[in-house]
Design an enzyme around this catalytic site. Structure first.
Site, PDB file in Angstrom:
ATOM      1  CG  HIS A 189      -2.038   0.976   1.120  1.00  0.00           C
ATOM      2  ND1 HIS A 189      -2.058   2.136   1.836  1.00  0.00           N
ATOM      3  CD2 HIS A 189      -3.159   0.991   0.356  1.00  0.00           C
ATOM      4  CE1 HIS A 189      -3.154   2.817   1.531  1.00  0.00           C
ATOM      5  NE2 HIS A 189      -3.841   2.149   0.640  1.00  0.00           N
ATOM      6  CG  HIS A 212      -5.277   6.266  -2.456  1.00  0.00           C
ATOM      7  ND1 HIS A 212      -3.970   5.961  -2.178  1.00  0.00           N
ATOM      8  CD2 HIS A 212      -6.026   5.318  -1.836  1.00  0.00           C
ATOM      9  CE1 HIS A 212      -3.929   4.882  -1.412  1.00  0.00           C
ATOM     10  NE2 HIS A 212      -5.155   4.470  -1.188  1.00  0.00           N
ATOM     11  CG  HIS A 221      -7.690  -0.185  -2.351  1.00  0.00           C
ATOM     12  ND1 HIS A 221      -7.633   0.948  -3.140  1.00  0.00           N
ATOM     13  CD2 HIS A 221      -6.881   0.061  -1.277  1.00  0.00           C
ATOM     14  CE1 HIS A 221      -6.841   1.847  -2.552  1.00  0.00           C
ATOM     15  NE2 HIS A 221      -6.369   1.342  -1.427  1.00  0.00           N
ATOM     16  CG  HIS A 342     -11.674   4.883   1.720  1.00  0.00           C
ATOM     17  ND1 HIS A 342     -10.792   5.846   1.283  1.00  0.00           N
ATOM     18  CD2 HIS A 342     -10.906   3.825   2.082  1.00  0.00           C
ATOM     19  CE1 HIS A 342      -9.554   5.387   1.361  1.00  0.00           C
ATOM     20  NE2 HIS A 342      -9.602   4.156   1.837  1.00  0.00           N
ATOM     21  CG  HIS A 346      -8.083   4.974   5.977  1.00  0.00           C
ATOM     22  ND1 HIS A 346      -6.917   4.265   6.040  1.00  0.00           N
ATOM     23  CD2 HIS A 346      -8.742   4.513   4.885  1.00  0.00           C
ATOM     24  CE1 HIS A 346      -6.864   3.418   5.022  1.00  0.00           C
ATOM     25  NE2 HIS A 346      -7.961   3.549   4.304  1.00  0.00           N
ATOM     26  CG  PHE A 363      -2.943   6.921   1.852  1.00  0.00           C
ATOM     27  CD1 PHE A 363      -3.991   6.052   2.123  1.00  0.00           C
ATOM     28  CD2 PHE A 363      -3.201   8.045   1.085  1.00  0.00           C
ATOM     29  CE1 PHE A 363      -5.274   6.314   1.663  1.00  0.00           C
ATOM     30  CE2 PHE A 363      -4.481   8.315   0.613  1.00  0.00           C
ATOM     31  CZ  PHE A 363      -5.517   7.457   0.901  1.00  0.00           C
ATOM     32  CG  HIS A 376      -9.493  -0.942   1.772  1.00  0.00           C
ATOM     33  ND1 HIS A 376      -9.840  -0.233   0.636  1.00  0.00           N
ATOM     34  CD2 HIS A 376      -8.831  -0.085   2.575  1.00  0.00           C
ATOM     35  CE1 HIS A 376      -9.394   0.991   0.746  1.00  0.00           C
ATOM     36  NE2 HIS A 376      -8.770   1.120   1.908  1.00  0.00           N
TER      37      HIS A 376
HETATM   38 CU1  C2O Z   1      -5.482   2.725  -0.204  1.00  0.00          CU
HETATM   39 CU2  C2O Z   1      -8.048   2.933   2.345  1.00  0.00          CU
HETATM   40  O1  C2O Z   1      -6.620   3.227   1.245  1.00  0.00           O
END
Ligand code: C2O
Length: 598
Positions: A189, A212, A221, A342, A346, A363, A376
């Site tokens: 990631h 992203h 993802h 989303h 995070h 990230f 995810h």
């Molecule tokens: Cu690549 Cu939830 O991030």
């Protein structure tokens, strides 16, 4: 709390299921195309091992569901999406195209652009490049008969939890240089989003790869989790292992599943926000604790889900995000679900005691928290759900999207090249999601003020867009009157073209958590809530690093058609738009606000 036990008639199969479900669009889930039977149902699990042979008939669908019913698998409605009649997308030609090509991992981090170590300003300083490999294999669809059903994380049986913990434990115990090792997986990631890779394979060695903020968000993802899940399954010798999804879109799933808090387990991560370990998740998290009661949070969360998946995702670009081709940066803007819920999720889990909100709040470190993958898994589930909504809810067909490639290590440590076009149907990849209630489909926000002429009455107090000099700073609430190119459209016109509000050229500091909310025709911005119709959506960005620059530029879009109908403002020729800064907006500038039709 909100459970909606409505037995539904699944039109496709022509029968009624005993399952409670507000998954009202199940009839449009593609007809099952494989003949499937339960091979070895396991007692304590809410899944069975499904064996599939290719045939196509409605009766099969019925049989699968009845089998599960006989096993008393409550809330499980198992569907295998149709592959019958599907084009073989593997043969889509890349004519005159410029897809982003999978990175050359041997060049990871060595380009001048990426000569920094991602996260190097953190106490740990990390190089997130994977082990090199001389051979790249082409992806092949899984040939085994086994089908994986990803279960809801809050509904796992004790034995499933044990299995999950064991798989992660083994992943953590692998040698540090094994590409399947837990940290190596986390680095994937980091490498794909913190500037470790460039587009050198596409001929642009000076442009970084970023997965992203564009149409690559969902497919990247999906592929990432695909391999992750198979590695976990192979480590416990269970090819049916499905990666649980954190079901934050249903009231009962809105806390972190409690077994993640067990400090003796491999699922534990000490870098989480201690105030949120047992709290109701805030899908609209503003970067600081809020006073909202749990009940309000649940209501707000369901409304945010409705806004982002229904109102603001009426066509593929709105849902997936803007185009992103070789040689460019993802500047057109991320999709509705990527922005929220989303991103706020995070940040809500990430630890505010850490310099950069590690782990989930940044990230580069997000993949170090086991919860990332369950988060995810649910994000990926949104893609599957969204496609059942019918109409324009279909995958992007642009060849550059379809032909974008990535590389991942598989469960046998082979480096595999994959294409976006091969991940559009989860059943081809051998997995699907446990069917559970989708309460937010019925959570259309409620208008606070239902009246026309709001914008008109604000003339004199609020500037028109033509009187505003752009770029404007978002260091305080911005109110502006925006002219609508068309009003009083017919139903047919509205169905053909969605009216979309665009906040253009948002320049923001990419090393901060950035969030602002957008409201339409709201006269009282001190007392806002996402549960009201006036809430149009949120722009949110998780911190990430770029070499040599801190600023990023992008757009934000929100659907207006349904919202203005609900506010009874459809005949107005202007709307009042309010942008409310919530986090990290001190330096944001905006180049324009306008309305388009897509
Ligand atoms: Cu690549 Cu939830 O991030």
């Amino acid at each position: 709390m909100a459970s909606l036990p409505t037995p539904i008639a699944a039109a496709a199969g022509g029968f009624t299921t005993p399952y409670s479900s507000s998954f009202t669009t199940i009839s449009s889930w593609p007809l099952f195309s494989k003949k499937c039977s339960i091979k070895s149902p396991k007692q304590t699990h809410h899944y069975g091992v499904i064996k599939c042979n290719a045939t196509d008939s409605e009766n099969n669908q019925k049989r699968v569901i009845e089998s599960l019913n006989n096993l008393d698998r409550r809330n499980v409605l198992l569907g295998l999406g149709g592959i019958a009649g599907a084009v073989n997308l593997t043969s889509v030609p890349s004519v005159g195209a410029s897809p982003v090509v999978a990175p050359d991992i041997s060049k990871c981090g060595t380009n001048p652009l990426t000569g920094f170590k991602a996260g190097a300003d953190t106490p740990e300083g990390t190089d997130c490049c994977p082990p090199d490999s001389t051979q790249i294999m082409d992806f092949q669809f899984p040939k085994d008969d086994v089908f994986r059903v990803r279960p809801a994380a809050h509904l796992l049986s004790p034995s499933y939890i044990a299995k999950f913990k064991l798989a992660i434990k083994r992943m953590k115990e692998l040698p540090a240089d094994d590409p399947r090792n837990f940290l190596q997986q986390a680095h994937i990631h980091c490498a794909y989003c913190n500037g470790a890779y460039t587009q050198s394979s596409s001929g642009f060695p000076d442009v970084e790869i970023q997965i992203h903020n564009s149409w690559l968000f969902f497919p990247f993802h999906r592929w990432y989790l695909y391999f992750y899940e198979r590695i976990l399954g192979s480590l416990i010798d269970d090819p049916t292992f499905g990666l649980p999804f954190w079901n934050w879109d249903t009231p009962a799933g809105m806390t972190i599943p409690n077994y993640f808090n067990d400090s003796s387990s491999a699922l534990f991560d000490s870098k989480r926000n201690q105030a949120n370990l047992t709290a109701v998740v805030d899908l609209g998290y503003n970067g600081k604790p809020s006073e909202t009661s749990d009940l309000e949070k649940v209501t707000n969360n369901l409304s945010i889900m409705y806004r982002q998946v229904v109102t603001n995702a009426t066509d593929p670009t709105l849902f997936f995000g803007g185009e992103y081709r070789a040689g460019s940066e993802p500047i057109r803007g991320g999709g509705s679900v990527e922005q929220s819920p989303h991103t706020p999720v995070h940040r809500w889990v990430g630890d505010p005691r850490e310099l950069n909100g590690e782990d989930l709040g940044n990230f580069y470190s997000a993949g170090r928290d086991t919860l990332f993958y369950c988060h995810h898994s649910n994000v990926d589930r949104m893609w599957s759900l969204w496609k059942t909504l019918g109409g324009k809810h279909q995958d992007i067909t642009d060849p550059d999207f379809l032909n974008t490639s990535f590389v991942f290590y598989d469960e046998k440590k082979n480096l595999v090249r994959v294409y976006v076009k091969d991940c559009l149907r989860t059943n081809q990849l051998g997995y699907d999601y446990q069917r559970v209630d989708v309460p937010w489909l019925k959570s259309r926000p409620v208008p606070r003020t239902r009246k026309s002429g709001i914008a008109k009455r604000s003339i004199g107090r609020v500037k028109k867009i033509s009187e505003t000099s752009f770029p404007v700073k978002l260091n305080k609430t911005i109110r502006v009157l925006v002219k609508r190119p068309k009003s009083s459209r017919t139903q047919e016109e509205k169905e053909n073209e969605q009216e979309v509000l665009v906040v253009q050229g948002i320049e923001y500091d990419s090393e901060q958590y950035v969030k602002f909310d957008v409201y339409v025709n709201d006269e009282d911005d001190d007392n806002t809530s996402p549960a009201q119709t006036e809430y149009a959506g949120s722009f949110a960005q998780l911190p990430h690093k770029h070499k040599g620059k801190m600023k990023s530029k992008t757009n934000f879009r929100a659907g207006l058609t349904e919202l203005l109908e609900d506010l009874e403002a459809d005949d107005d020729d202007m709307i009042l738009v309010t942008l409310i800064p919530r986090s990290g907006c001190g330096d944001i500038t905006i180049e324009g606000i306008n309305i388009i039709y897509v």
